[in-house]
Design an enzyme around this catalytic site. Structure first.
Site, PDB file in Angstrom:
ATOM      1  N   LYS A 245       0.177 -12.834 -27.346  1.00 27.21           N
ATOM      2  CA  LYS A 245      -0.111 -13.158 -25.942  1.00 27.21           C
ATOM      3  C   LYS A 245       1.148 -13.313 -25.092  1.00 27.21           C
ATOM      4  CE  LYS A 245      -4.586 -15.240 -26.877  1.00 27.21           C
ATOM      5  NZ  LYS A 245      -5.491 -16.372 -26.727  1.00 27.21           N
TER       6      LYS A 245
ATOM      7  N   ASP B 276      -8.587 -17.294 -20.881  1.00 25.78           N
ATOM      8  CA  ASP B 276      -8.900 -18.311 -21.898  1.00 25.78           C
ATOM      9  C   ASP B 276      -9.303 -19.639 -21.258  1.00 25.78           C
ATOM     10  OD1 ASP B 276      -8.477 -16.775 -24.182  1.00 25.78           O
ATOM     11  OD2 ASP B 276      -6.335 -17.220 -24.216  1.00 25.78           O
TER      12      ASP B 276
END
Ligand code: ATR
Length: 280
Positions: A66, A102
């Site tokens: 990420k 997220d």
């Protein structure tokens, strides 16, 4: 060329994302071509380039890529910038735009599915790695009260608090301080300790009878923390499956311009609860 979608990770074979996106696509009559691509960190940029050249227009990115995804994007959305991490890539010509869904996924799960009003909730965030960075900005945006970050390595908690830029609301404490911190309305386990078979040391006084606890992982890795939460008297103890489905829905919306109904997909996954590693 058929538009391609993928999730990149390492490992990624157990990811539920291809299944979730296929299910979402079906709701709109779309035959979504979405598959999992295992990319070691050293190969990620090259493999993403190959994916783009083969018709890739959107990708999810999971552990441990990420931060690397954030770095390679030509532009990033505000949530991704505050998280320093990207979980959703959107093709922009030859380049990529990065978003992070997220945090909003977690908040949508807690507020939408579980009906929690997070405003002013005193919140404990365990961990300060990529998972914690991903969710902290959205929790603050949801109006939580004081956010206390506790991490095994204190410098990393301090770095996260600095990055969040809200010194009046965000503070850091050491793990050894936990018994003196009182109780919290929301306790978020964003550590990867369970991946190594370890349960971080916690005591019952952190929770009260109204507390909610959430583990960002699901399946086996969430079992230990959720068992602690129930034993500590939390009213609600949930794993990261709902967050997984919600973050996927936000990614789907960014790519396809339509928001799927997450409830049937969540219900199906919960019913069969495969046992993969984490929220990806
Ligand atoms: P992720 O993307 O899953 O967050 P990460 O960036 O490697 O992965 O971060 C893992 C987090 O779990 C970190 O907060 C880590 O603490 P350190 O910063 O001290 O490494 C935490 N963690 C991992 N193992 C742990 C353990 N046994 N006890 C407590 N915290 C642990």
């Amino acid at each position: 060329m058929t538009p391609q979608f993928a999730v990149f990770g390492h490992p990624v074979a157990h990811s539920l994302s291809p299944h979730i996106h296929a299910r979402f696509g079906r709701q709109f009559g779309l035959d979504v071509d979405y598959h999992a691509i295992d990319a070691a960190p050293a190969d990620f940029v090259r493999m993403l380039g190959e994916f783009r050249d083969g018709g890739g227009i959107g990708a999810n990115v999971t552990l441990p890529l990420k931060e690397a995804a954030f770095a390679l994007c030509r532009s990033q959305g505000e949530r991704a910038r505050r998280a320093g991490a990207v979980n959703t890539l959107i093709r922009d010509g030859k380049d990529w735009h990065g978003e992070n869904t997220d945090g909003i996924g977690l908040v949508n799960d807690l507020a939408g599915r579980h009906g929690l009003d997070l405003r002013e909730w005193r919140t404990l965030l365990l961990g300060a790695g990529g998972a914690a960075r991903g969710v902290a900005p959205a929790l603050l945006d949801a109006g939580i009260g004081e956010l206390t970050i506790v991490n095994r390595t204190p410098a990393r908690a301090d770095a996260l608090a600095d990055a969040l830029g809200e010194p009046a609301r965000v503070l850091t404490r050491c793990w050894a301080d936990l018994p003196r911190l009182g109780d919290f309305d929301l306790i978020v386990n964003a550590t990867s300790a369970a991946h190594a078979g370890v349960m971080p040391e916690l005591h019952g006084g952190l929770a009260n009878r109204r507390s909610a606890a959430v583990d960002l992982g699901y399946g086996e890795v969430a079992i230990g923390f959720l068992a602690w939460a129930r034993a500590a008297g939390c009213l609600i103890a949930v794993n990261g499956l709902g967050m997984l489905v919600e973050q996927a829905a936000e990614s789907f919306r960014l790519w396809h311009g339509q928001r799927p109904d997450t409830d049937p997909v969540f219900a199906e996954l919960q019913a069969r609860q495969r046992v993969p590693r984490t929220a990806d």
